[in-house]
Scaffold this active site. Structure first.
Site, short mmCIF file in Angstrom:
data_model
loop_
_atom_site.label_atom_id
_atom_site.label_comp_id
_atom_site.label_asym_id
_atom_site.label_seq_id
_atom_site.Cartn_x
_atom_site.Cartn_y
_atom_site.Cartn_z
N ASP A 1 -3.40 6.65 -8.67
CA ASP A 1 -2.85 5.42 -9.21
C ASP A 1 -2.96 5.48 -10.73
O ASP A 1 -4.07 5.49 -11.27
CB ASP A 1 -3.63 4.22 -8.65
CG ASP A 1 -3.05 2.88 -9.05
OD1 ASP A 1 -2.30 2.82 -10.05
OD2 ASP A 1 -3.35 1.88 -8.36
N HIS A 2 -1.83 5.51 -11.41
CA HIS A 2 -1.85 5.68 -12.87
C HIS A 2 -2.44 4.47 -13.59
O HIS A 2 -2.72 4.54 -14.79
CB HIS A 2 -0.42 5.95 -13.38
CG HIS A 2 -0.36 6.93 -14.50
ND1 HIS A 2 -1.29 6.96 -15.52
CD2 HIS A 2 0.50 7.95 -14.76
CE1 HIS A 2 -0.99 7.93 -16.36
NE2 HIS A 2 0.09 8.56 -15.93
N ARG A 3 -2.65 3.37 -12.86
CA ARG A 3 -3.25 2.21 -13.50
C ARG A 3 -4.74 2.39 -13.73
O ARG A 3 -5.33 1.79 -14.63
CB ARG A 3 -3.02 0.95 -12.64
CG ARG A 3 -1.56 0.54 -12.51
CD ARG A 3 -1.41 -0.58 -11.50
NE ARG A 3 -1.84 -0.20 -10.16
CZ ARG A 3 -1.85 -1.02 -9.10
NH1 ARG A 3 -1.46 -2.29 -9.25
NH2 ARG A 3 -2.24 -0.59 -7.93
#
Length: 464
Positions: free
Chosen positions: A434-436
């Site tokens: 998850d790039h968040r």
């Protein structure tokens, strides 16, 4: 687990409880009681299939069965009536209310069979399976399904299909197992046209599956489509999107909608890992260690260095929550679909304990005996799709987790070792994250650490 009851007059309506962390519905597999039966506190009254497991649901009070809400194969929403119980005596208090469990009075919800407290004599009156009427006289009650199944009428499921034209309830079909009836209904197979291979002509699952291999002209007509569904062509197989498949579809769709995921991968030389496993198993033959267990140990080492990936995003609170413990999910393919059983606080286990837990957990998942709580709450997933003979994948994250490590098959490939070409055991590792929760530096650092430990297991020993 939430649950509840409603008292109507002097009857008690038991509502379907939440059988595991927010599940919204369950499919009735088999009723274990019939209208008119007397039930005791904590007696199992119905077997249901949720998106996570097949479980027995106990009744938290005693009395006589008045109504069964729903037939085998029907999906019931959580919080809707499941069974209605009437008192046995002429007293004002509903039967069983005085013996209702204290935890139920406190609103803690129902406890599944095997997870509650005992209440005196727990002997259950097991109803004998009732077969549908055979085309010729037969001692139906003496016929047993070798698979151990019991009929939908066993335990008293209402004969809702009688006279309805449902081929799965044809009076000429000798069927005990509700699973067989459901499979036939879903695949459009007319049970009346099959010859059972079980004792006494009982139709088994294998008979239904064998019928699916014959030409379409020999199959029964496909059932009329439900309102709003598309027309069905000749020979088409209709598989309702229910139960496990529905939840898998919903969860993966939600993951793709909400998580900005990225996949990175690397090829690694796993020769050293295989040699390490062989050395460990030679030293401890009574406690063998699998490659999956070693990969799990390496993942735990990587998450210790990069805890950003052992996390989830709380969108409502606008925050990232990094978990204190690693609740390691292991993707396991089962007859019910892809399940992800969870090893809680896996970082506390030794490598030998990890191996034992993985073996026991995956076996229980495939047998369908894991409680729903064991299939939720993961913080990181390990997926060994190499067992299917594939090299790589871009897997979808198991929402609400933040990362998943995939492992491809290990095969012989040419590899450069000290400037010389050699044949080595090579696999591909892929990390979807998850790039968040992090940027590429953290994700790349984790994957590189995992790859280095696979290629040089001594690094893992130095890190623990």
């Amino acid at each position: 687990m939430g649950g509840g009851m409603t008292i109507v007059g002097r009857t008690q309506v038991f509502l379907l409880p939440d059988l595991g962390e927010g599940l919204s519905e369950a499919e009735i597999v088999e009723w274990r009681v019939a209208v008119g039966d007397v039930v005791t506190v904590d007696q199992s009254v119905v077997e249901v299939e949720t998106a996570k497991a097949v479980v027995d649901v106990p009744c938290p009070y005693a009395g006589r069965v008045v109504t069964l809400h729903g037939a085998a194969g029907e999906v019931r929403p959580v919080g809707q009536p499941l069974i209605t119980i009437a008192p046995l005596d002429g007293g004002d208090e509903p039967a069983g209310h005085a013996t209702y469990r204290e935890e139920e009075r406190a609103g803690s919800g129902n406890v599944l069979i095997g997870y509650g407290t005992g209440h005196g004599n727990t002997t259950r009156r097991r109803r004998r399976p009732r077969l549908a009427v055979a085309p010729e006289p037969a001692d139906a009650d003496s016929t047993a399904d070798p698979t151990g199944g019991t009929g939908a009428a066993a335990g008293g499921a209402p004969d809702a299909g009688a006279g309805s034209g449902d081929p799965a309830r044809s009076p000429a079909a000798l069927v005990i197992s509700p699973i067989v009836r459901r499979l036939a209904r879903e695949r459009g197979v007319d049970l009346a046209t099959l010859r059972g291979t079980g004792p006494g002509g009982v139709i088994r699952r294998a008979d239904v599956e064998a019928a699916l291999t014959v030409p379409a002209a020999r199959l029964a007509a496909v059932p009329d489509p439900q309102p709003g569904s598309a027309p069905v062509g000749d020979g088409d197989v209709i598989v309702p999107l229910t139960g496990v498949r529905k939840v898998i579809a919903d969860k993966l769709s939600r993951s793709r909608r909400e998580i900005p995921e990225v996949t990175i991968w690397v090829d690694v030389d796993a020769t050293g890992l295989l040699e390490t496993r062989a050395a460990i198993n030679a030293a401890t033959p009574d406690a063998p260690v699998s490659i999956l267990a070693l990969l799990a140990r390496i993942c735990l080492s990587g998450l210790r260095r990069f805890p950003q990936l052992n996390a989830r995003v709380d969108t409502e609170g606008q925050r990232i929550i990094q978990s204190a413990g690693v609740h390691l999910g292991i993707a396991a393919q089962t007859d019910r679909g892809l399940l992800v059983p969870v090893l809680r606080d896996a970082q506390r286990l030794t490598t030998a304990e990890l191996a034992a837990e993985l073996t026991a957990t995956t076996a229980a998942a495939r047998a369908g005996s894991l409680p729903p709580a064991r299939l939720t709450g993961g913080t990181f997933t390990l997926n060994n799709y190499g067992v299917f003979g594939v090299d790589g994948s871009t897997p979808i994250i198991n929402h609400p987790e933040a990362a998943l490590l995939g492992v491809g098959r290990i095969v012989d490939k040419p590899w450069v070792v000290d400037g010389q070409l050699a044949v080595r055991k090579v696999t591909q590792l892929s990390l979807t994250f998850d790039h968040r929760v992090c940027d590429g530096g953290v994700a790349g650092g984790f994957l590189r650490h995992v790859a280095d430990c696979v290629e040089r297991p001594a690094l893992l020993i130095a890190a623990v």
